[in-house]
Enzyme design. Sequence first.
Site, short mmCIF file in Angstrom:
data_model
loop_
_atom_site.label_atom_id
_atom_site.label_comp_id
_atom_site.label_asym_id
_atom_site.label_seq_id
_atom_site.Cartn_x
_atom_site.Cartn_y
_atom_site.Cartn_z
N ARG A 152 7.57 7.17 7.69
CA ARG A 152 7.25 8.58 8.00
C ARG A 152 7.43 8.87 9.49
O ARG A 152 7.81 9.99 9.86
CB ARG A 152 5.84 8.92 7.52
CG ARG A 152 5.77 8.92 5.96
CD ARG A 152 4.35 8.96 5.44
NE ARG A 152 3.63 10.13 5.93
CZ ARG A 152 2.33 10.34 5.72
NH1 ARG A 152 1.62 9.45 5.04
NH2 ARG A 152 1.74 11.42 6.18
N ARG B 240 0.89 -1.16 0.00
CA ARG B 240 0.00 0.00 0.00
C ARG B 240 0.92 1.21 0.00
O ARG B 240 2.04 1.14 0.53
CB ARG B 240 -0.83 0.03 1.29
CG ARG B 240 -1.69 -1.18 1.46
CD ARG B 240 -2.47 -1.11 2.75
NE ARG B 240 -1.57 -1.00 3.89
CZ ARG B 240 -1.83 -1.49 5.10
NH1 ARG B 240 -2.96 -2.13 5.32
NH2 ARG B 240 -0.98 -1.34 6.09
N ASP C 106 0.68 5.61 0.77
CA ASP C 106 -0.21 6.70 1.16
C ASP C 106 -0.37 7.72 0.03
O ASP C 106 0.45 7.78 -0.88
CB ASP C 106 0.37 7.44 2.37
CG ASP C 106 0.44 6.54 3.60
OD1 ASP C 106 -0.41 5.65 3.73
OD2 ASP C 106 1.36 6.75 4.42
#
Lengths: 252, 252
Positions: free
Chosen positions: A198, A50, A52
């Site tokens: 992150r 995945r 973001d």
Amino acid sequence: MRNLLLTLCFDGAAYHGWQVQPNALTVQEVLQNALKSVLQEEPDLKGCSRTDAGVHAHMFCVSFHTQRQIPCERLVNAVNHFLPPDVAVQNCREVPEAFHARYSCRGKQYIYQIWNASVREPFLRSRALHYWYSLDADKLNEAAAHYVGSHDFTSFCTQDKREIGSFVRTVTQAQVKREGSLVTFSVAADGFLYNMVRILTGTLLYVAQGKIAPQQIPEILAAKDRSLAGPTAPPQGLYLNRVFYEEAELHA
Amino acid sequence: MRNLLLTLCFDGAAYHGWQVQPNALTVQEVLQNALKSVLQEEPDLKGCSRTDAGVHAHMFCVSFHTQRQIPCERLVNAVNHFLPPDVAVQNCREVPEAFHARYSCRGKQYIYQIWNASVREPFLRSRALHYWYSLDADKLNEAAAHYVGSHDFTSFCTQDKREIGSFVRTVTQAQVKREGSLVTFSVAADGFLYNMVRILTGTLLYVAQGKIAPQQIPEILAAKDRSLAGPTAPPQGLYLNRVFYEEAELHA
């Protein structure tokens, strides 16, 4: 049935990540549409991870099965013809039928780019975090070194109901480099938790600000408490840079 | 009256060049608006050159007179606050009252970027020309070497009624470099005619295609005939890279 592995590169600024969503444009959607135009069928795409919204990829892998016999090189050219200019297929290869872009993945490397100067850089405006205060790469490396190894990364993970199983990951590289005003954090691991890179980056920025000392990283890991780590750095500096598979899995 | 020299950097993809136009957005317009917000007056901006729509600048110089006493560093921060993210003021300095960003300019360097690979590069989509067929940097350099020197560049100039005076320019550098798939043509001169760098580049592409031999460049220059040179390369690969002034003119 043929199983094809595509390697993509995309500027994620305009996309809500990889995975198809009902009300937002994603990279998977534009790739699906392009493949449908070329193959006249809708393959079930397996992405390597995945990503973001706003996150980029220098390398992103996708596998899918197809009955079509179009040669790999022709597929690359044809699909690129139907893709928008911010997404490109760079390569296509045939892989064994059991190969799966996500489940076969043995590791990934991400980079996080920070433009560290008082004035912003127009060419990096959606491609790096603009950070004003001077970063000391040595100090950040001191902290980043504590990321390396097998740890429970609960403190560096956004709570996500989809996440099940172990929070232990093995980080094999965590390094900060400066080239002029551009500071790049590279991190490789066998896998990553939700928002992990992150949060690793946001924690380095807290180290830069003196809010966390490099030697506190082991305690933060041990505490398994998200509130002790730094903030989640914004998406625009993040790039999926490399995806690792075992050679044996790539060959029939 | 203070005379200020601003150094800008801009991604030109969204702009119709520098110079204000009635029906299109230009860099001058957004800078004028930002300066008006900061200074509460509308200074008369002198840009170092015209630039075409879609052309970029790593360095672009602008001078203007003002009565305001705002310190240079504060002006940079305040103006950047009002500029869109694809334009940034990098520096501001006070210069002698007679200084003029265009008339005082002693030379400029442009670069033209070519992404030379079969698959396009999403991160360079409006920042380089995508050129499929393999370019031989040595052969292009053989041709580019003939650009160096004082020549009449009529053959390398789009007819333009605004252009008056001599078509002689002195090129001090003309060089092609390859780094991986990125081919960069750098050219410096005391001045440039309308579309000159883009036509010099288009002619190098004709050399790559075998339509023009490197040793024909001197004849093309001598003929003063635009039809003999190559096409005008598209704007997205072009960057104003450096602007040269005499130190003496920059100091009171």
